[in-house]
Scaffold this motif. Structure first.
Motif, PDB file in Angstrom:
ATOM      1  N   THR A   2       6.080  49.485   3.807  1.00  0.00           N
ATOM      2  CA  THR A   2       6.879  50.178   2.813  1.00  0.00           C
ATOM      3  C   THR A   2       6.899  49.335   1.542  1.00  0.00           C
ATOM      4  O   THR A   2       7.040  48.125   1.607  1.00  0.00           O
ATOM      5  CB  THR A   2       8.305  50.361   3.338  1.00  0.00           C
ATOM      6  N   ARG A  60       5.482  58.745   4.832  1.00  0.00           N
ATOM      7  CA  ARG A  60       5.616  57.591   5.721  1.00  0.00           C
ATOM      8  C   ARG A  60       4.229  57.035   6.075  1.00  0.00           C
ATOM      9  O   ARG A  60       4.003  55.818   6.039  1.00  0.00           O
ATOM     10  CB  ARG A  60       6.357  57.995   6.998  1.00  0.00           C
ATOM     11  N   ARG A  75      24.055  64.612   8.608  1.00  0.00           N
ATOM     12  CA  ARG A  75      22.817  63.877   8.376  1.00  0.00           C
ATOM     13  C   ARG A  75      21.806  64.073   9.515  1.00  0.00           C
ATOM     14  O   ARG A  75      20.594  63.985   9.311  1.00  0.00           O
ATOM     15  CB  ARG A  75      23.156  62.391   8.232  1.00  0.00           C
ATOM     16  N   ALA A  80      12.941  63.562  11.173  1.00  0.00           N
ATOM     17  CA  ALA A  80      12.879  62.160  11.619  1.00  0.00           C
ATOM     18  C   ALA A  80      12.073  61.275  10.678  1.00  0.00           C
ATOM     19  O   ALA A  80      12.081  60.055  10.831  1.00  0.00           O
ATOM     20  CB  ALA A  80      12.274  62.098  13.022  1.00  0.00           C
ATOM     21  N   ASN A  82      12.449  61.313   7.259  1.00  0.00           N
ATOM     22  CA  ASN A  82      13.183  60.912   6.066  1.00  0.00           C
ATOM     23  C   ASN A  82      13.450  59.408   6.133  1.00  0.00           C
ATOM     24  O   ASN A  82      13.953  58.917   7.139  1.00  0.00           O
ATOM     25  CB  ASN A  82      14.554  61.603   6.003  1.00  0.00           C
ATOM     26  N   THR A  83      13.140  58.688   5.083  1.00  0.00           N
ATOM     27  CA  THR A  83      13.573  57.287   5.033  1.00  0.00           C
ATOM     28  C   THR A  83      15.096  57.254   4.944  1.00  0.00           C
ATOM     29  O   THR A  83      15.764  56.519   5.676  1.00  0.00           O
ATOM     30  CB  THR A  83      12.967  56.562   3.817  1.00  0.00           C
TER      31      THR A  83
ATOM     32  N   ARG B   3      12.889  47.041   5.082  1.00  0.00           N
ATOM     33  CA  ARG B   3      12.753  47.617   6.416  1.00  0.00           C
ATOM     34  C   ARG B   3      11.964  48.919   6.338  1.00  0.00           C
ATOM     35  O   ARG B   3      12.247  49.762   5.494  1.00  0.00           O
ATOM     36  CB  ARG B   3      14.132  47.886   7.001  1.00  0.00           C
ATOM     37  N   PRO B   6      14.559  52.954   8.194  1.00  0.00           N
ATOM     38  CA  PRO B   6      16.010  52.942   8.369  1.00  0.00           C
ATOM     39  C   PRO B   6      16.578  54.230   8.956  1.00  0.00           C
ATOM     40  O   PRO B   6      17.783  54.382   8.983  1.00  0.00           O
ATOM     41  CB  PRO B   6      16.516  52.721   6.951  1.00  0.00           C
ATOM     42  N   THR B   7      15.719  55.172   9.403  1.00  0.00           N
ATOM     43  CA  THR B   7      16.270  56.390   9.988  1.00  0.00           C
ATOM     44  C   THR B   7      17.248  55.998  11.091  1.00  0.00           C
ATOM     45  O   THR B   7      16.932  55.198  11.951  1.00  0.00           O
ATOM     46  CB  THR B   7      15.156  57.267  10.589  1.00  0.00           C
ATOM     47  N   ALA B   9      19.946  54.374  10.586  1.00  0.00           N
ATOM     48  CA  ALA B   9      20.808  53.302  10.090  1.00  0.00           C
ATOM     49  C   ALA B   9      22.055  53.903   9.461  1.00  0.00           C
ATOM     50  O   ALA B   9      21.998  54.984   8.883  1.00  0.00           O
ATOM     51  CB  ALA B   9      20.053  52.475   9.054  1.00  0.00           C
ATOM     52  N   PRO B  10      23.183  53.206   9.578  1.00  0.00           N
ATOM     53  CA  PRO B  10      24.374  53.714   8.894  1.00  0.00           C
ATOM     54  C   PRO B  10      24.153  53.733   7.389  1.00  0.00           C
ATOM     55  O   PRO B  10      23.427  52.885   6.848  1.00  0.00           O
ATOM     56  CB  PRO B  10      25.466  52.707   9.269  1.00  0.00           C
ATOM     57  N   LEU B  11      24.757  54.710   6.748  1.00  0.00           N
ATOM     58  CA  LEU B  11      24.687  54.846   5.295  1.00  0.00           C
ATOM     59  C   LEU B  11      26.074  54.471   4.793  1.00  0.00           C
ATOM     60  O   LEU B  11      27.044  55.183   5.044  1.00  0.00           O
ATOM     61  CB  LEU B  11      24.325  56.302   4.986  1.00  0.00           C
ATOM     62  N   VAL B  42      21.881  51.168   5.181  1.00  0.00           N
ATOM     63  CA  VAL B  42      21.385  51.588   3.875  1.00  0.00           C
ATOM     64  C   VAL B  42      22.585  51.651   2.938  1.00  0.00           C
ATOM     65  O   VAL B  42      23.636  52.187   3.299  1.00  0.00           O
ATOM     66  CB  VAL B  42      20.699  52.966   3.958  1.00  0.00           C
ATOM     67  N   LEU B  44      24.667  52.866  -0.355  1.00  0.00           N
ATOM     68  CA  LEU B  44      24.813  54.002  -1.266  1.00  0.00           C
ATOM     69  C   LEU B  44      25.829  53.601  -2.324  1.00  0.00           C
ATOM     70  O   LEU B  44      26.923  53.132  -1.985  1.00  0.00           O
ATOM     71  CB  LEU B  44      25.328  55.197  -0.464  1.00  0.00           C
ATOM     72  N   LEU B  65      17.705  48.777   1.583  1.00  0.00           N
ATOM     73  CA  LEU B  65      17.510  49.830   0.601  1.00  0.00           C
ATOM     74  C   LEU B  65      18.832  50.140  -0.079  1.00  0.00           C
ATOM     75  O   LEU B  65      19.883  50.185   0.579  1.00  0.00           O
ATOM     76  CB  LEU B  65      17.008  51.108   1.281  1.00  0.00           C
ATOM     77  N   ILE B  67      20.450  53.127  -2.532  1.00  0.00           N
ATOM     78  CA  ILE B  67      20.303  54.434  -3.182  1.00  0.00           C
ATOM     79  C   ILE B  67      21.439  54.587  -4.177  1.00  0.00           C
ATOM     80  O   ILE B  67      22.605  54.415  -3.820  1.00  0.00           O
ATOM     81  CB  ILE B  67      20.384  55.581  -2.150  1.00  0.00           C
ATOM     82  N   ASP B 103      28.541  57.328   5.704  1.00  0.00           N
ATOM     83  CA  ASP B 103      29.236  57.265   6.992  1.00  0.00           C
ATOM     84  C   ASP B 103      30.560  56.527   6.856  1.00  0.00           C
ATOM     85  O   ASP B 103      31.484  56.739   7.645  1.00  0.00           O
ATOM     86  CB  ASP B 103      28.369  56.523   8.011  1.00  0.00           C
TER      87      ASP B 103
END
Lengths: 170, 170, 170, 170
Positions: A2, A60, A75, A80, A82-83, B3, B6-7, B9-11, B42, B44, B65, B67, B103
Motif C-alpha cells: 500500500t 487492492r 459499516r 471486504a 474497502n480499505t 498497514r 485495515p478492514t 479495524a476500529p474507526l 483507523v 477519523l 491511516l 481520513i 465507532d
C-alpha cells in the motif's frame, strides 16, 4: 504494498450498479480499479457490492487505497475490499457526497443510482467517463454528449487527459 | 509502513479545536493519534488544523491511516498528514458525519464544535472519552458524567475497554 | 388565520427533548411557539414529539407556520401540528440542518441532542437563548456564558433584541 | 387564502432548470404549481429561479404553500414566492433531500441537475412525471421508460393516479 502517502493523489470515483451488476461489468470495474491504483489514484466508491466491490478489489490488487462511502449506518454492509468504509447514514444523498469529494468519475454500466451520479458530476463540471452506460437525449431527441470509453485503459486515458494527470513515477 | 489491510479495524474519531488549539493540546492529540495507529485503528478527523492535524501527524508516525472529513468543498484545505481528505461540502453537518462513521471518539480540548461532536456521540450511544475538555451541568447544576482521561494512554485504555478492543497483534 | 406571506419573516428554531420532555417543558415550549407565531416568525423544529410538538402546537394556535425537519425517512413520524414535515433521512445530521436554516434558536430543556444544537448554533455565531437548559463549564471550571431566559416572554425579548427584530405590525 | 392545515397533504416536488429556463418552461411550471396547490398539495422545490420560482408563484396563486430547499447557506438567494426558504448549505446534496422529502415529483424541462433528481426519484421508487424533459436510453440503445405528460393537467392526472390521490374536497 500500500502506498504510504497518497496526499495529493487524485481521488477518483468509480460508480455503477451494485447487486445486479453482471460479471462483465464487474470485470471491467476491477480492471479500472487496478489501473487507477497503479497510477497512484485513491479510489472512492459507494462501498457496496457489484461494480463497487469489484473496483475496490482491483484497487487492492493494484496496491492502492479504496474508500467506500456507504449509504447506511452499518459499516459491516461494506464490501471486504474497502480499505476504509465510511457509514454515512445519508441514504442516497451519499451519491452527492461521492461526487463532491471526487476529482473525477468513471461510471461502469447503468442504473438509476449511477445516472444520478453522472448527472451530478456533469452538473458540477467535473470530468466523467462512461463505460457501457446509459445514454441521454435532450428534449429534441438529440444525444447529450458524454465521454464514452470502450475499454478500461481508454477510460483511464480520457480521465488522465481531462485531469492533466501524468502517470505516477515508478 | 502503512498497514495494508485495515478492514475490520476500529474507526476512531479524534476531535478538538482547529486553528486556536494550544501547543499542549496538539501534543496530546499527536500522542493519541500515534497510539491509535499503533493499535491498528483507523483515525477519523475533521481534516483541518490544530488538534485534527496533530492527530493525523501522530497516526502517520504510528504507521496508520488518517481520513479527514472536511467541512468545505476544497480538498486543499486539509492538513498535509491526512492520508485521504474527503471534501464533504456539508459545512458543520460534517460533524454529524464524523460521529456517524466512527465507532468511538476521543475529544482533546474544548470548543463549540467539539462540544457538538461530544453531544452527538453521546446522543448516539457511542463511547466518547474526553481529554482536557469542557464539562456539562444539568438543569439542577449537577455534573453530567463524561468519561474523562488524564493522559493519552488512559484515553486509549478507556476507549479500548468500552469497545472491548484487544491490542493489535504484532 | 395562517399568514399568507411569511417571506422575509425570521425563521426561528425551537429545540429540546422529545418523548421524555416533562409537562412543564412542553408548556414552556407551547408558549414560545405561540409568541413566535404572533410576532410573525416561522417556527422550525425537529418535527417529533415533546418540546418539538408543543412548540408546533403553540405556533398553530398563534396562527403561524411550523416546519418540522425529521431525522428519519417517514413523514408520518412527525407530530400532528407540523404545517409541513420534511423527512430528511439524514439522522442526527438533521440537527445541523436545523441550525443552518434558522436565523436564531431557543432551546427548552436539556438533552444530548439539544446540546448538540446549542453548540452548533454557537459555533455558527447565531443567537441562541436557553430556557431551563444544561450549563457548560470550560476546562478551568468557569461557566461558558449562554443567554438564559427565565420565561418564554423573556426568551422572545432576548431573541428579538439579538435579531434587531421589531414586532410584527398588526 | 392559504390553507390553514396541510398536514397530511401530499408533498410534491417540482424540479427543473433555474436561471436558463425558457419562458415556455416557466409558464408550464407555473401552471403545475397552481394545479398542485388547488388540489391541496404542498409544493417542494429547490427554491431558486426559473422553473422553481415559476412553480412557487403558481402555488401562491393557487393558495398553497411552497417550500424551497436551497443549496446554499443564504436564505436571501431564494425566490420571492417561497412561503418558506430553507437554506440547507448542502450544495447539490440538497437534490437528494428534495427527493427524500417528496411523495412524488414532476420535472419540467431538462438539465443535469434535473436529471439527477429524476434518477434519484426513480431509484427510490417514487412516482415521477416528466414534462418536456430529457430521455434516457439503456446500454442497448432502447428507451428507458419514463412517465411523460404533454400538459400540466396531464402531469397532475398521472401523478394523482400514481399516488391514488383524490381531488381535494371544496
Amino acid at each position: 504494498v500500500t502506498r504510504a502517502n497518497p496526499t495529493g493523489a487524485p481521488l477518483v470515483a468509480v460508480v455503477g450498479p451494485g447487486a445486479d451488476a453482471t460479471d462483465d461489468l464487474c470485470a471491467l470495474a476491477a480492471q479500472v480499479g487496478r489501473l487507477l491504483a497503479e497510477r497512484g489514484a485513491v479510489l472512492l466508491t459507494g462501498g457496496l457490492g457489484g461494480v463497487m466491490a469489484a473496483a475496490a478489489e482491483g484497487a487492492r490488487d493494484g496496491g492502492g487505497l479504496a474508500i467506500g462511502l456507504l449509504p447506511g449506518t452499518d459499516r459491516a454492509a461494506g464490501n471486504a475490499d474497502n480499505t476504509v468504509a465510511i457509514a454515512t447514514g445519508l441514504g442516497q444523498a451519499r451519491n452527492a457526497l461521492i461526487v463532491r469529494a471526487a476529482d473525477a468519475m468513471i461510471s461502469v454500466g447503468g442504473s438509476w443510482g449511477t445516472l444520478s451520479e453522472i448527472a451530478l458530476c456533469r452538473r458540477s463540471g467535473k470530468p466523467v467517463v462512461c463505460l457501457r452506460g446509459w445514454r441521454v437525449l435532450d428534449g429534441a431527441g438529440k444525444p447529450v454528449p458524454l465521454d464514452e470509453a470502450a475499454t478500461p485503459e481508454q477510460a483511464i486515458e480520457l480521465l488522465a487527459s481531462a485531469l492533466r494527470w501524468a502517470p505516477a513515477a515508478d
